[in-house]
Design an enzyme around this catalytic site. Structure first.
Site, PDB file in Angstrom:
ATOM      1  N   ASN A  53       2.013  26.722  62.744  1.00 30.63           N
ATOM      2  CA  ASN A  53       2.954  25.613  62.953  1.00 30.63           C
ATOM      3  C   ASN A  53       3.466  25.177  61.585  1.00 30.63           C
ATOM      4  OD1 ASN A  53       4.289  23.249  63.585  1.00 30.63           O
ATOM      5  ND2 ASN A  53       2.455  22.109  64.171  1.00 30.63           N
ATOM      6  N   LYS A  74       5.724  23.047  60.997  1.00 28.38           N
ATOM      7  CA  LYS A  74       6.179  21.641  61.020  1.00 28.38           C
ATOM      8  C   LYS A  74       7.542  21.528  60.339  1.00 28.38           C
ATOM      9  CE  LYS A  74       1.371  20.299  60.992  1.00 28.38           C
ATOM     10  NZ  LYS A  74       0.417  19.230  60.855  1.00 28.38           N
ATOM     11  N   HIS A 122       2.187  17.997  70.598  1.00 28.39           N
ATOM     12  CA  HIS A 122       1.454  17.908  69.324  1.00 28.39           C
ATOM     13  C   HIS A 122       1.161  16.443  69.035  1.00 28.39           C
ATOM     14  CE1 HIS A 122       0.510  18.118  65.078  1.00 28.39           C
ATOM     15  NE2 HIS A 122       0.287  19.408  65.247  1.00 28.39           N
ATOM     16  N   GLU A 128       1.317  14.755  66.464  1.00 28.70           N
ATOM     17  CA  GLU A 128       2.324  14.074  65.629  1.00 28.70           C
ATOM     18  C   GLU A 128       3.490  13.593  66.484  1.00 28.70           C
ATOM     19  OE1 GLU A 128       2.801  17.133  62.646  1.00 28.70           O
ATOM     20  OE2 GLU A 128       0.795  16.700  61.886  1.00 28.70           O
ATOM     21  N   GLU A 175      -6.938  20.056  69.345  1.00 31.29           N
ATOM     22  CA  GLU A 175      -6.719  19.616  67.969  1.00 31.29           C
ATOM     23  C   GLU A 175      -7.194  18.173  67.815  1.00 31.29           C
ATOM     24  OE1 GLU A 175      -3.505  22.023  65.900  1.00 31.29           O
ATOM     25  OE2 GLU A 175      -2.453  20.448  66.958  1.00 31.29           O
ATOM     26  N   GLY A 228      -4.682  18.222  58.986  1.00 30.89           N
ATOM     27  CA  GLY A 228      -4.201  17.992  57.628  1.00 30.89           C
ATOM     28  C   GLY A 228      -5.142  17.188  56.749  1.00 30.89           C
ATOM     29  N   SER A 258      -7.139  21.713  60.242  1.00 29.55           N
ATOM     30  CA  SER A 258      -7.710  22.140  58.953  1.00 29.55           C
ATOM     31  C   SER A 258      -8.392  23.503  59.022  1.00 29.55           C
ATOM     32  CB  SER A 258      -8.668  21.070  58.412  1.00 29.55           C
ATOM     33  OG  SER A 258      -7.952  19.869  58.163  1.00 29.55           O
ATOM     34  N   GLY A 269      -1.730  24.709  60.746  1.00 28.69           N
ATOM     35  CA  GLY A 269      -0.602  24.039  60.095  1.00 28.69           C
ATOM     36  C   GLY A 269      -0.474  24.504  58.659  1.00 28.69           C
ATOM     37  N   GLY A 270      -1.061  23.743  57.734  1.00 29.89           N
ATOM     38  CA  GLY A 270      -0.905  23.988  56.297  1.00 29.89           C
ATOM     39  C   GLY A 270      -1.155  25.431  55.879  1.00 29.89           C
TER      40      GLY A 270
HETATM   41  C1  PEP Z   1      -1.469  21.175  63.200  1.00 32.32           C
HETATM   42  O1  PEP Z   1      -0.702  20.319  62.798  1.00 32.32           O
HETATM   43  O2  PEP Z   1      -1.306  21.678  64.324  1.00 32.32           O
HETATM   44  C2  PEP Z   1      -2.548  21.604  62.330  1.00 32.32           C
HETATM   45  C3  PEP Z   1      -3.570  22.209  62.863  1.00 32.32           C
HETATM   46  O3  PEP Z   1      -2.419  21.283  60.988  1.00 32.32           O
HETATM   47  P1  PEP Z   1      -3.453  21.662  59.812  1.00 32.32           P
HETATM   48  O4  PEP Z   1      -3.902  23.097  60.041  1.00 32.32           O
HETATM   49  O5  PEP Z   1      -2.666  21.506  58.564  1.00 32.32           O
HETATM   50  O6  PEP Z   1      -4.590  20.725  59.917  1.00 32.32           O
END
Ligand code: PEP
Length: 247
Positions: free
Chosen positions: A9, A11, A93, A95, A163, A169, A208, A229-230
């Site tokens: 993702n 984002k 999600h 967010e 999640e 994050g 994460s 994500g990251g």
């Molecule tokens: C996400 O936003 O779906 C996510 C898992 O982010 P991160 O891996 O950065 O924690």
């Protein structure tokens, strides 16, 4: 046997030049032993789908509107996403639930729209730290799962992403025992509701996930991959996750 899935993702990150990351990923992993989907911002979806067409990398969107078309300024619909060549849509999600007040009912309507367009929904659920501290994780996850996924879910139209909001994050992750507890709970809810189809639905862990922790997390029963994500933004990191999931 559920094939593992690495879902990235991006984002609100990435410009045209960032598309080089999927080419690097493909060069390093031309025949991955897990499924891969990358969800870029909407501005890159068309071009990414074109680039990835000959690769073992699927493209996904990060959200869609619940209607097919109409007066919804700024939104995109599931048929528009399908039209780009993308195959997946992330829905609900945390967010979006937090920033736009997306309810389970809205996520459910969006999931129906995604299915109607022949796409696969990646439905996100997970508790906040306050809910976790109050001991309500399973209640919250169970309620979100029941409310966000319509009847008719199966392995080809739905992926669930667990999640924990507090893990996204932050560099924090739940204990492996906690991940096992929640994923086993989600699996039992899915099989109770959808029988054999519920057993075919992949359940991703998200929050994460990195090349360092992916091996331990995805060794947990009923963890069928990751929503990342990251660590999905750089081909080297995401490729390391892909390699581990393919073991
Ligand atoms: C996400 O936003 O779906 C996510 C898992 O982010 P991160 O891996 O950065 O924690």
């Amino acid at each position: 046997m559920r094939r593992k899935l690495a879902a990235g993702n991006w984002k609100m990150n990435g410009l045209m030049q960032t598309l080089a990351e999927v080419e690097t990923l493909h060069t390093a992993h031309p025949a991955p032993r897990c499924d891969i989907v990358v969800c870029p911002p909407a501005t890159l979806m068309c071009k990414m789908a074109e680039i990835c067409a000959p690769m073992a990398i699927e493209v996904g969107a990060q959200d869609c509107h619940e209607n097919e078309a109409g007066a919804h300024t700024g939104d995109i619909s599931a048929p528009m996403i399908a039209d780009t060549g993308a195959r997946y849509v992330i829905l609900g999600h945390s967010e979006r639930r937090a920033a736009y007040g997306e309810s389970d009912a809205l996520v459910c309507a969006k999931t129906r729209a995604v299915w109607a367009a022949g796409l696969t929904a990646i439905v996100c659920i997970g508790e906040t730290s306050k809910e976790r501290d109050a001991g309500n994780t399973l209640d919250i996850v169970g309620r979100q799962l029941a409310g966000s996924v319509p009847d008719g879910a199966c392995g080809s139209n739905t992926v669930i992403a667990y999640e924990p909001v507090w893990a996204i994050g932050t560099g924090k992750t739940p204990s492996l025992a906690k991940i096992a507890e929640v994923h086993n709970f989600i699996r039992s809810r899915l099989t109770n509701r959808c029988a054999a189809d519920g057993d075919a639905i992949r359940i991703l862990y998200g929050g994460s996930m990195t090349p360092r922790n992916v091996e331990k997390i995805t060794a947990v029963t009923n963890v069928d991959g990751g929503l990342v994500g990251g660590a999905s933004l750089k081909a080297a990191d995401f490729g390391a996750i892909v390699a581990t999931l393919g073991k």
